[in-house]
Write a protein that holds these residues in place. Structure first.
Motif, mmCIF file in Angstrom:
data_model
loop_
_atom_site.group_PDB
_atom_site.id
_atom_site.type_symbol
_atom_site.label_atom_id
_atom_site.label_comp_id
_atom_site.label_asym_id
_atom_site.label_seq_id
_atom_site.Cartn_x
_atom_site.Cartn_y
_atom_site.Cartn_z
ATOM 1 N N VAL A 5 88.700 41.966 41.936
ATOM 2 C CA VAL A 5 88.424 43.309 42.438
ATOM 3 C C VAL A 5 88.120 43.263 43.937
ATOM 4 O O VAL A 5 87.371 42.392 44.394
ATOM 5 N N ILE A 6 88.711 44.192 44.678
ATOM 6 C CA ILE A 6 88.379 44.368 46.093
ATOM 7 C C ILE A 6 87.471 45.576 46.217
ATOM 8 O O ILE A 6 87.824 46.665 45.764
ATOM 9 N N ASN A 7 86.299 45.377 46.768
ATOM 10 C CA ASN A 7 85.466 46.539 47.107
ATOM 11 C C ASN A 7 85.043 46.370 48.559
ATOM 12 O O ASN A 7 84.637 45.309 48.979
ATOM 13 N N ARG A 8 85.207 47.437 49.291
ATOM 14 C CA ARG A 8 84.966 47.307 50.725
ATOM 15 C C ARG A 8 83.494 47.045 50.994
ATOM 16 O O ARG A 8 82.628 47.782 50.578
ATOM 17 N N SER A 9 83.283 45.973 51.653
ATOM 18 C CA SER A 9 81.943 45.701 52.125
ATOM 19 C C SER A 9 82.161 45.237 53.553
ATOM 20 O O SER A 9 82.699 44.153 53.761
ATOM 21 N N PRO A 32 86.328 39.961 50.623
ATOM 22 C CA PRO A 32 86.158 41.192 49.840
ATOM 23 C C PRO A 32 86.638 41.105 48.389
ATOM 24 O O PRO A 32 86.465 42.053 47.638
ATOM 25 N N LEU A 33 87.231 39.980 47.994
ATOM 26 C CA LEU A 33 87.795 39.867 46.643
ATOM 27 C C LEU A 33 86.898 39.008 45.762
ATOM 28 O O LEU A 33 86.500 37.912 46.167
ATOM 29 N N ASN A 34 86.590 39.494 44.568
ATOM 30 C CA ASN A 34 85.748 38.731 43.645
ATOM 31 C C ASN A 34 86.249 38.865 42.217
ATOM 32 O O ASN A 34 86.779 39.907 41.839
ATOM 33 N N LEU A 35 86.038 37.808 41.433
ATOM 34 C CA LEU A 35 86.378 37.862 40.011
ATOM 35 C C LEU A 35 85.224 38.516 39.254
ATOM 36 O O LEU A 35 84.081 38.094 39.393
ATOM 37 N N LEU A 80 88.982 52.586 46.482
ATOM 38 C CA LEU A 80 88.151 51.442 46.124
ATOM 39 C C LEU A 80 87.233 51.784 44.947
ATOM 40 O O LEU A 80 86.879 52.942 44.787
ATOM 41 N N PRO A 81 86.807 50.804 44.164
ATOM 42 C CA PRO A 81 87.285 49.421 44.194
ATOM 43 C C PRO A 81 88.635 49.312 43.485
ATOM 44 O O PRO A 81 88.888 50.057 42.546
#
Ligand SMILES: [Zn+2]
Ligand SMILES: [Zn+2]
Length: 407
Positions: A5-9, A32-35, A80-81
């Motif tokens: 998932v990409i969520n803008r931070s 910005p990408l996490n499992l 997003l996300p």
């Protein structure tokens, strides 16, 4: 279910941006990408189908988005996300065993809207409505918070966006159908697909465009500019007349017509140059090597950059974008040559041409690396370095196959 998932931070984006030149695993992990464990996306209407990805490619535009190299233009066209992944072969969950490829464009018909003027004319790639309707903003599945994307164990797709995969097509050839559709659209963007063509760049876009151009075009020669050994080998295998290093392009352009070299330019050159890199230097090289009055097609997603456009003005060069797919104008002669039947008065969809050619072109040979979802750090690192590390297409393997490291 698992999904990347990409969520803008902003802080995370910034970290990834600063470190992008020396891309360490740590830089990717802090990006910005996490499992994540997430709920599967919910279907907005009963026309939507749940799909389990089998292979899902990493596209250059994904890499640009993950590492914040993409133009800010793109931000308003995503929500997003989101879970990336728009090059997908998967399995319908409502019909187990039925393999499908996904046409990821989220256009009027998919969004439950009456067609805009571009969708009505078959130019769905120019759709005006990719931010309204049943879904959140997003030009494609894989950039939209409502649909999910291919880098996951499940996403949703509109019934109309699913194409059955022929029984004899390999998963690798099938995952390349979407990039092939892009390449077909690129190869048909020049006004005439004739004369001398040069393609700058030999990653997935460049090589797929080469394959499409040898099949759909009628060129005297096709020159490919490729830096790295595997790219050069594949360019020859896929039918390039000549394979050059970047520094040799201008000399080759000059020799085509025994023309003069004028500063950084030649007085005559290639009829068409396709830029499959998307950097300011590759686009400037394309403008330098094309003949006066010729066409430069921008095929990769370019970042924000500065360009010297004086030669474009003075030499009356046309600079054309080429994005995604819609319907194509195929001449009856070309349709006949590739054995595609087109009902009278209709234009074929780019995806239909791609599905028709996928078995013949076998672009699955460009799939060089496979990774599990949990291995997204090395997967992204490999895709980022691309040709430098003998990688062309890197994919996530979401099948239940025991070993995925056979590429
Ligand atoms: Zn793509
Ligand atoms: Zn539309």
């Amino acid at each position: 279910m698992k999904a990347l998932v990409i969520n803008r931070s902003p802080a995370r984006f910034l970290t990834a941006r600063i470190l992008k030149d020396r891309l360490t695993d740590k830089a990717i992990e802090s990006g910005p990408l996490n499992l994540k464990d997430v709920d599967p996306p919910k279907a907005p209407t009963n026309e939507w189908v749940r799909v389990r990805p089998l292979l899902s490619g990493i596209c250059g535009s994904d890499i640009a988005t993950v590492f914040f190299q993409s133009s800010r233009y793109f931000e308003a066209l995503t929500s997003l996300p989101f879970t990336p992944g728009h090059e997908i072969v998967g399995e319908r969950l409502d019909r187990p065993g039925e393999r499908v490829v996904v046409e990821p464009a989220l256009t009027c018909a998919i969004r439950g809207l009456a067609p805009c003027r571009f969708c009505a004319s078959g130019q769905t790639q120019l759709c005006e409505s990719t931010t309204i309707g049943d879904l959140k903003e997003g030009i494609q599945l894989g950039y939209c918070a409502s649909t999910g994307g291919g880098w996951s164990n499940e996403f949703i797709a509109h019934e109309r966006a699913l194409h059955s995969v022929p029984e004899d097509l390999s998963l690798e050839d099938a995952v390349m159908v979407e990039p092939l559709a892009c390449a077909i659209h690129v190869s048909l963007r020049p006004t005439h697909q004739q004369g001398h063509l040069a393609i700058i760049g030999a990653g997935t876009v460049g090589l797929s465009t080469l394959a499409a151009s040898t099949t759909l075009g009628d060129y005297d020669s096709i020159t490919v500019v490729a830096k790295h050994p595997l790219q050069r080998e594949l360019a020859k295998r896929l039918g390039a007349t000549t394979v050059l290093y970047p520094e040799d392009l201008l000399g080759a352009a000059r020799r085509l017509h025994a023309s003069q070299r004028v500063g950084h330019y030649v007085s005559n050159g290639y009829d068409i140059v396709i830029d499959a890199v998307g950097s300011s230097s590759s686009i400037e090289s394309a403008i330098a090597a094309v003949r006066p009055g010729g066409e430069v097609i921008v095929a990769g997603m370019p970042p924000r950059q500065s360009l010297d456009l004086a030669p474009l003005w003075h030499r009356e060069v046309q600079l054309k974008g080429a994005y995604a797919y819609g319907e194509e104008d195929l001449t009856p002669a070309v349709a006949q040559r590739i054995g595609l039947t087109i009902p009278t008065g209709q234009r074929p969809r780019t995806f239909a041409i791609a599905l028709h050619l996928a078995g013949r072109l076998q672009l699955g040979q460009l799939v060089t690396h496979r990774y599990r979802l949990g291995e997204y750090v090395p997967a992204l690192r490999k895709a980022y370095h691309g040709g430098r590390e003998d990688a062309i297409k890197v994919v996530f393997d979401l099948t239940k196959r025991k070993s995925v490291h056979d590429g």
